[in-house]
Design a protein around this motif. Structure first.
Motif, PDB file in Angstrom:
ATOM      1  N   SER A  30     -52.499  -8.273  50.860  1.00  0.00           N
ATOM      2  CA  SER A  30     -53.219  -9.704  50.811  1.00  0.00           C
ATOM      3  C   SER A  30     -52.362 -10.713  50.582  1.00  0.00           C
ATOM      4  O   SER A  30     -52.735 -11.940  50.358  1.00  0.00           O
ATOM      5  CB  SER A  30     -54.359  -9.497  49.653  1.00  0.00           C
ATOM      6  N   SER A  31     -50.879 -10.477  50.097  1.00  0.00           N
ATOM      7  CA  SER A  31     -50.287 -11.470  49.657  1.00  0.00           C
ATOM      8  C   SER A  31     -49.245 -11.832  51.005  1.00  0.00           C
ATOM      9  O   SER A  31     -48.212 -12.562  51.036  1.00  0.00           O
ATOM     10  CB  SER A  31     -49.096 -10.984  48.820  1.00  0.00           C
ATOM     11  N   TYR A  32     -49.729 -11.173  52.231  1.00  0.00           N
ATOM     12  CA  TYR A  32     -48.775 -11.755  53.150  1.00  0.00           C
ATOM     13  C   TYR A  32     -49.810 -12.630  54.232  1.00  0.00           C
ATOM     14  O   TYR A  32     -50.696 -12.233  54.468  1.00  0.00           O
ATOM     15  CB  TYR A  32     -48.442 -10.387  53.939  1.00  0.00           C
ATOM     16  N   ALA A  33     -49.044 -13.536  54.821  1.00  0.00           N
ATOM     17  CA  ALA A  33     -49.687 -14.040  56.086  1.00  0.00           C
ATOM     18  C   ALA A  33     -49.043 -13.273  57.249  1.00  0.00           C
ATOM     19  O   ALA A  33     -47.939 -12.513  57.435  1.00  0.00           O
ATOM     20  CB  ALA A  33     -48.889 -15.413  56.257  1.00  0.00           C
ATOM     21  N   LYS A  52     -53.683 -16.821  57.276  1.00  0.00           N
ATOM     22  CA  LYS A  52     -53.678 -16.729  55.905  1.00  0.00           C
ATOM     23  C   LYS A  52     -55.147 -16.642  55.290  1.00  0.00           C
ATOM     24  O   LYS A  52     -55.875 -15.610  55.469  1.00  0.00           O
ATOM     25  CB  LYS A  52     -52.663 -17.638  55.241  1.00  0.00           C
ATOM     26  N   SER A  53     -55.572 -17.699  54.646  1.00  0.00           N
ATOM     27  CA  SER A  53     -57.050 -17.754  54.348  1.00  0.00           C
ATOM     28  C   SER A  53     -57.640 -18.541  55.711  1.00  0.00           C
ATOM     29  O   SER A  53     -58.740 -18.409  55.845  1.00  0.00           O
ATOM     30  CB  SER A  53     -57.113 -18.411  53.129  1.00  0.00           C
ATOM     31  N   ASN A  71     -58.539  -6.885  54.461  1.00  0.00           N
ATOM     32  CA  ASN A  71     -57.560  -6.653  53.215  1.00  0.00           C
ATOM     33  C   ASN A  71     -57.685  -5.228  52.732  1.00  0.00           C
ATOM     34  O   ASN A  71     -56.739  -4.855  52.324  1.00  0.00           O
ATOM     35  CB  ASN A  71     -57.492  -7.835  52.393  1.00  0.00           C
ATOM     36  N   SER A  97     -44.347 -13.858  53.768  1.00  0.00           N
ATOM     37  CA  SER A  97     -44.968 -14.238  52.476  1.00  0.00           C
ATOM     38  C   SER A  97     -45.900 -15.299  52.836  1.00  0.00           C
ATOM     39  O   SER A  97     -45.881 -16.099  53.438  1.00  0.00           O
ATOM     40  CB  SER A  97     -44.094 -14.670  51.492  1.00  0.00           C
ATOM     41  N   ILE A  98     -47.269 -15.056  52.080  1.00  0.00           N
ATOM     42  CA  ILE A  98     -48.160 -15.868  52.206  1.00  0.00           C
ATOM     43  C   ILE A  98     -47.914 -17.664  51.697  1.00  0.00           C
ATOM     44  O   ILE A  98     -48.618 -18.435  51.862  1.00  0.00           O
ATOM     45  CB  ILE A  98     -49.613 -15.397  51.554  1.00  0.00           C
ATOM     46  N   SER A  99     -46.855 -17.400  50.836  1.00  0.00           N
ATOM     47  CA  SER A  99     -46.367 -18.778  50.276  1.00  0.00           C
ATOM     48  C   SER A  99     -45.599 -19.331  51.285  1.00  0.00           C
ATOM     49  O   SER A  99     -45.369 -20.791  51.158  1.00  0.00           O
ATOM     50  CB  SER A  99     -45.474 -18.593  48.980  1.00  0.00           C
ATOM     51  N   TRP A 101     -44.651 -21.584  54.655  1.00  0.00           N
ATOM     52  CA  TRP A 101     -45.322 -22.784  55.238  1.00  0.00           C
ATOM     53  C   TRP A 101     -45.332 -22.726  56.860  1.00  0.00           C
ATOM     54  O   TRP A 101     -46.004 -23.384  57.379  1.00  0.00           O
ATOM     55  CB  TRP A 101     -45.010 -24.038  54.764  1.00  0.00           C
ATOM     56  N   LEU A 103     -45.660 -21.042  59.902  1.00  0.00           N
ATOM     57  CA  LEU A 103     -46.391 -19.900  60.561  1.00  0.00           C
ATOM     58  C   LEU A 103     -46.125 -19.715  61.843  1.00  0.00           C
ATOM     59  O   LEU A 103     -46.254 -18.708  62.635  1.00  0.00           O
ATOM     60  CB  LEU A 103     -47.797 -19.517  60.324  1.00  0.00           C
TER      61      LEU A 103
END
Length: 122
Positions: A30-33, A52-53, A71, A97-99, A101, A103
């Motif tokens: 869930s913490s990954y794109a 991501k979301s 997930n 990492s989902i953080s 920017w 993609l």
């Protein structure tokens, strides 16, 4: 260690559908794109879709492909409809990492699956 394992590739006629799956392990999913890229013979690897979301698509697949994730199952999917011969390629599952920017750039993804072949006949 992180492992991404794709499945679901194959041979399909133009206009048909396939669903690719990518099972992830060794990471907090869930913490990954998660992304999908593809590479056709003699061509560079290109961005297909990411999630991501929200979801993101290349112009060439928008409206035909759908990326989704579960997930609870640590799995990302790529539903491919209205397939065209030009969709023929090896498709790769990726994670970052989902953080992050960016993609759409392959170099931003540290984790890659082994790829699965998709062949669309005319």
């Amino acid at each position: 260690q992180v492992q991404l394992v794709e499945s679901g590739g194959g041979l399909v006629q133009a206009g048909g559908s396939l669903r690719l799956s990518c099972a992830a392990s060794g990471l907090t999913f869930s913490s990954y794109a998660m992304g999908w890229f593809r590479q056709a013979p003699g061509k560079e690897r290109e961005f297909v879709a990411a999630i991501k979301s929200n979801t993101y698509y290349s112009d060439s697949v928008k409206g035909r492909f759908t990326v989704s994730r579960d997930n609870a199952k640590n799995t990302v999917y790529l539903q491919m409809n209205s397939l065209k011969p030009e969709d023929t390629a090896v498709y790769y599952c990726t994670g970052q990492s989902i953080s992050s920017w960016n993609l759409r750039a392959a170099e931003w993804y540290p984790y890659w699956g082994q790829g699965t072949q998709v062949t669309v006949s005319s």
